[in-house]
Write a protein that holds these residues in place. Structure first.
Motif, PDB file in Angstrom:
ATOM      1  N   GLU A  94       0.831  -1.207   0.000  1.00  0.00           N
ATOM      2  CA  GLU A  94       0.000   0.000   0.000  1.00  0.00           C
ATOM      3  C   GLU A  94       0.863   1.254   0.000  1.00  0.00           C
ATOM      4  N   ARG A  95       1.960   1.227   0.747  1.00  0.00           N
ATOM      5  CA  ARG A  95       2.844   2.388   0.784  1.00  0.00           C
ATOM      6  C   ARG A  95       3.442   2.682  -0.589  1.00  0.00           C
ATOM      7  N   ILE A  96       3.767   1.642  -1.336  1.00  0.00           N
ATOM      8  CA  ILE A  96       4.395   1.817  -2.646  1.00  0.00           C
ATOM      9  C   ILE A  96       3.374   2.176  -3.714  1.00  0.00           C
ATOM     10  N   THR A  97       2.214   1.512  -3.696  1.00  0.00           N
ATOM     11  CA  THR A  97       1.256   1.660  -4.802  1.00  0.00           C
ATOM     12  C   THR A  97       0.046   2.519  -4.465  1.00  0.00           C
ATOM     13  N   GLY A  98      -0.223   2.710  -3.166  1.00  0.00           N
ATOM     14  CA  GLY A  98      -1.435   3.404  -2.762  1.00  0.00           C
ATOM     15  C   GLY A  98      -2.667   2.526  -2.743  1.00  0.00           C
ATOM     16  N   ILE A  99      -2.497   1.209  -2.973  1.00  0.00           N
ATOM     17  CA  ILE A  99      -3.632   0.283  -3.040  1.00  0.00           C
ATOM     18  C   ILE A  99      -3.720  -0.519  -1.749  1.00  0.00           C
ATOM     19  N   ASN A 100      -4.873  -0.455  -1.108  1.00  0.00           N
ATOM     20  CA  ASN A 100      -5.130  -1.293   0.059  1.00  0.00           C
ATOM     21  C   ASN A 100      -5.784  -2.578  -0.431  1.00  0.00           C
ATOM     22  N   ALA A 101      -5.050  -3.685  -0.322  1.00  0.00           N
ATOM     23  CA  ALA A 101      -5.538  -4.949  -0.874  1.00  0.00           C
ATOM     24  C   ALA A 101      -5.466  -6.050   0.169  1.00  0.00           C
ATOM     25  N   PRO A 102      -6.454  -6.938   0.206  1.00  0.00           N
ATOM     26  CA  PRO A 102      -6.369  -8.096   1.102  1.00  0.00           C
ATOM     27  C   PRO A 102      -5.250  -9.020   0.655  1.00  0.00           C
ATOM     28  N   ILE A 103      -4.746  -9.817   1.591  1.00  0.00           N
ATOM     29  CA  ILE A 103      -3.659 -10.736   1.279  1.00  0.00           C
ATOM     30  C   ILE A 103      -4.031 -12.139   1.720  1.00  0.00           C
ATOM     31  N   LYS A 104      -3.677 -13.112   0.893  1.00  0.00           N
ATOM     32  CA  LYS A 104      -3.881 -14.518   1.226  1.00  0.00           C
ATOM     33  C   LYS A 104      -2.523 -15.160   1.480  1.00  0.00           C
ATOM     34  N   GLY A 105      -2.415 -15.830   2.636  1.00  0.00           N
ATOM     35  CA  GLY A 105      -1.169 -16.467   3.000  1.00  0.00           C
ATOM     36  C   GLY A 105      -0.953 -17.770   2.259  1.00  0.00           C
ATOM     37  N   SER A 106       0.298 -18.201   2.242  1.00  0.00           N
ATOM     38  CA  SER A 106       0.636 -19.470   1.613  1.00  0.00           C
ATOM     39  C   SER A 106       0.107 -20.627   2.468  1.00  0.00           C
ATOM     40  N   PRO A 107      -0.515 -21.635   1.854  1.00  0.00           N
ATOM     41  CA  PRO A 107      -1.001 -22.794   2.613  1.00  0.00           C
ATOM     42  C   PRO A 107       0.110 -23.532   3.360  1.00  0.00           C
ATOM     43  N   LYS A 108       1.330 -23.467   2.819  1.00  0.00           N
ATOM     44  CA  LYS A 108       2.486 -24.040   3.506  1.00  0.00           C
ATOM     45  C   LYS A 108       3.575 -22.979   3.553  1.00  0.00           C
ATOM     46  N   ILE A 109       4.247 -22.839   4.695  1.00  0.00           N
ATOM     47  CA  ILE A 109       5.328 -21.845   4.790  1.00  0.00           C
ATOM     48  C   ILE A 109       6.682 -22.508   4.986  1.00  0.00           C
ATOM     49  N   TRP A 110       6.718 -23.836   5.014  1.00  0.00           N
ATOM     50  CA  TRP A 110       7.984 -24.590   5.061  1.00  0.00           C
ATOM     51  C   TRP A 110       7.934 -25.653   3.974  1.00  0.00           C
ATOM     52  N   GLY A 111       9.060 -25.858   3.308  1.00  0.00           N
ATOM     53  CA  GLY A 111       9.118 -26.855   2.253  1.00  0.00           C
ATOM     54  C   GLY A 111       8.259 -26.525   1.061  1.00  0.00           C
ATOM     55  N   PHE A 112       8.016 -25.238   0.824  1.00  0.00           N
ATOM     56  CA  PHE A 112       7.093 -24.839  -0.249  1.00  0.00           C
ATOM     57  C   PHE A 112       7.783 -24.573  -1.572  1.00  0.00           C
ATOM     58  N   ARG A 113       9.063 -24.229  -1.558  1.00  0.00           N
ATOM     59  CA  ARG A 113       9.748 -23.899  -2.816  1.00  0.00           C
ATOM     60  C   ARG A 113       9.924 -25.156  -3.655  1.00  0.00           C
ATOM     61  N   ASN A 114       9.628 -25.051  -4.941  1.00  0.00           N
ATOM     62  CA  ASN A 114       9.777 -26.213  -5.808  1.00  0.00           C
ATOM     63  C   ASN A 114      11.076 -26.185  -6.606  1.00  0.00           C
ATOM     64  N   VAL A 115      11.919 -25.180  -6.385  1.00  0.00           N
ATOM     65  CA  VAL A 115      13.215 -25.112  -7.064  1.00  0.00           C
ATOM     66  C   VAL A 115      14.210 -24.378  -6.178  1.00  0.00           C
ATOM     67  N   SER A 116      15.455 -24.835  -6.213  1.00  0.00           N
ATOM     68  CA  SER A 116      16.548 -24.098  -5.575  1.00  0.00           C
ATOM     69  C   SER A 116      17.790 -24.215  -6.435  1.00  0.00           C
ATOM     70  N   ASN A 117      18.507 -23.105  -6.535  1.00  0.00           N
ATOM     71  CA  ASN A 117      19.766 -23.056  -7.266  1.00  0.00           C
ATOM     72  C   ASN A 117      20.902 -22.908  -6.256  1.00  0.00           C
ATOM     73  N   PHE A 118      21.630 -23.983  -6.018  1.00  0.00           N
ATOM     74  CA  PHE A 118      22.724 -23.962  -5.057  1.00  0.00           C
ATOM     75  C   PHE A 118      24.027 -23.674  -5.798  1.00  0.00           C
ATOM     76  N   ILE A 119      24.714 -22.620  -5.387  1.00  0.00           N
ATOM     77  CA  ILE A 119      25.978 -22.287  -6.011  1.00  0.00           C
ATOM     78  C   ILE A 119      27.068 -23.189  -5.443  1.00  0.00           C
ATOM     79  N   VAL A 120      27.953 -23.650  -6.315  1.00  0.00           N
ATOM     80  CA  VAL A 120      29.007 -24.606  -5.951  1.00  0.00           C
ATOM     81  C   VAL A 120      30.344 -23.876  -6.043  1.00  0.00           C
ATOM     82  N   THR A 121      30.951 -23.546  -4.903  1.00  0.00           N
ATOM     83  CA  THR A 121      32.139 -22.707  -4.910  1.00  0.00           C
ATOM     84  C   THR A 121      33.227 -23.264  -3.996  1.00  0.00           C
ATOM     85  N   THR A 122      34.398 -22.664  -4.102  1.00  0.00           N
ATOM     86  CA  THR A 122      35.517 -23.018  -3.219  1.00  0.00           C
ATOM     87  C   THR A 122      35.231 -22.602  -1.785  1.00  0.00           C
TER      88      THR A 122
END
Length: 422
Positions: A94-122
């Motif tokens: 709302e601060r950025i856009t001026g729009i007051n909008a309802p929000i729906k939470g994620s049904p799961k907040i752990w183990g929800f990402r379906n992709v991860s890019n792990f960098i392999v470094t020294t």
């Protein structure tokens, strides 16, 4: 030294303490925290705390689940109660856009990402350290991605040890293995492993790769021809199926290493339902259609869908997704800014982070009655609306979907209707 209470949050989710001359921005802190800042650095014209102590906890705090919290750049808000996360996301939007909008939470907040890019470094295998482009957090776990993260990382470590392949050196910009990308079909159990390397695998290396990742449904080796620090390369199938599947409600999506797919499979049905609810009429144009995430879903619900996407591979995937779901949707290669906006009832736009830019003016001149604007970048949406779309469209509805728990980011779906007489 600067001491004070965090009064609020910046647009990118950093705690703010008011100093005498300039505000100080402090990562991993929240409103109500009392902190003592021992050192700062100047970045992008503002003072960023680089050494600070948390002296008094905000009542909004919770115990973070990940042992890497506070160093890893993946989750700025994991120390914040989830209800507070949702409330603050709504306030920032709302601060950025001026729009007051309802929000729906994620049904799961752990183990929800379906992709991860792990960098392999020294320096280790994992994710980038917050605020340090040359720092890497050597991960032991990633609870926002998967319970299987330790298994994936152990397999990679064993593979590197046996083959002797060298990890990437961020300073010298040299090495053989740069990233490992893992995708999970959360509703299918299928797993895709994609190794991004600067060398072709020998026969022995290919066999070791198959052995260490024998659990993968789909196994790829991607040859990276540049030194850019991103998980991209020319993908070659080593073993298994060319795609993994993800089921979202009654739609099946095929996913390839080079596909963009929304990262939260559990919240994606909420996003799709919001887009459907704001879509009117029968004929829909899906600009920036990608692999057909929105278009195929809408076609499944009886809309006649045409999609435009600049990436030929994504168009091929979108048409394949339309065929396997037996829906009436057609996707074509094209530039959004060069697309004739014909006789459509609704245009759906899910642009890149930079926003619509010149496409916004094309939509203003089109005469289209309704636009459904999907965005994870509220600043880009505001610029598009204030500079262009506002002339011909009014904001009818908006809904926020939390696709990104434990971060300041949120996905917005905004319904725009054409102004009378324009």
């Amino acid at each position: 030294m600067i001491a004070g209470r965090v009064e609020g949050l910046s647009d990118d989710g950093l705690g703010i303490v008011r100093a005498k001359k300039k505000p100080v921005f402090i990562p991993f802190t929240y409103p109500g925290d009392y902190v003592e800042v021992h050192g700062t650095k100047r970045r992008f014209g503002r003072l960023l705390a680089r050494d600070f102590a948390l002296l008094e906890h905000s009542p909004l705090r919770q115990r973070p689940r990940c042992l890497h919290f506070g160093k890893c750049g993946g989750c700025l808000w994991q120390g914040l109660k989830y209800g507070a996360q949702l409330e603050l996301k709504g306030e920032l939007f709302e601060r950025i856009t001026g729009i007051n909008a309802p929000i729906k939470g994620s049904p799961k907040i752990w183990g929800f990402r379906n992709v991860s890019n792990f960098i392999v470094t020294t320096e280790g295998i994992g994710l980038k350290e917050y605020g340090n482009p040359l720092g890497v957090v050597d991960l032991k776990e990633c609870p926002v991605f998967s319970k299987r993260t330790p298994e994936y990382l152990r397999s990679l470590t064993g593979f590197l040890r046996e083959t002797g392949l060298s990890p990437w050196n961020l300073r010298a910009k040299s090495g053989e293995v740069h990233y490992i990308q893992v995708r999970e079909g959360k509703f299918t159990g299928e797993v895709m492993v994609n190794l991004i390397a600067h060398v072709e695998p020998s026969r022995e290396v290919r066999e070791a790769f198959k052995d260490y990742f024998s659990f993968a449904t789909s196994l790829y080796w991607s040859l990276k021809a540049d030194e850019r620090d991103d998980p991209r390369g020319e993908a070659t199938l080593v073993k298994g199926k060319p795609y993994i599947r993800e089921h979202i409600r009654d739609v099946t999506y095929l996913i390839h290493p080079n596909s963009f797919f929304q990262t939260n499979s559990y919240a994606l049905p909420l996003l799709l339902k919001a887009v459907e609810g704001f879509t009117g009429g029968e004929k829909v144009l899906d600009l920036y259609s990608g692999v057909g995430t929105f278009g195929v879903y809408l076609a499944k619900r009886g809309f006649r869908v045409e999609g435009i996407e600049i990436n030929p591979f994504a168009v091929e995937m979108a048409n394949r997704n339309a065929r396997i779901n037996d829906v009436s949707a057609t996707f074509k290669v094209g530039r959004a800014e060069e697309t004739p906006i014909g006789d459509y009832d609704t245009v759906i736009v899910d642009p890149p982070r930079k926003g619509l830019k010149e496409v916004a003016e094309l939509l203003v001149k089109s005469g289209i009655e309704k636009i459904v604007y999907v965005s994870c970048n509220p600043k880009a949406f505001k610029l598009d609306y204030e500079r262009h779309l506002k002339k011909a469209y009014r904001i009818e509805n908006a809904l926020l979907i939390d696709m990104f728990p434990h971060t300041p980011h949120v996905e917005a779906v905004v319904e725009l209707r054409r102004r009378l007489g324009f």
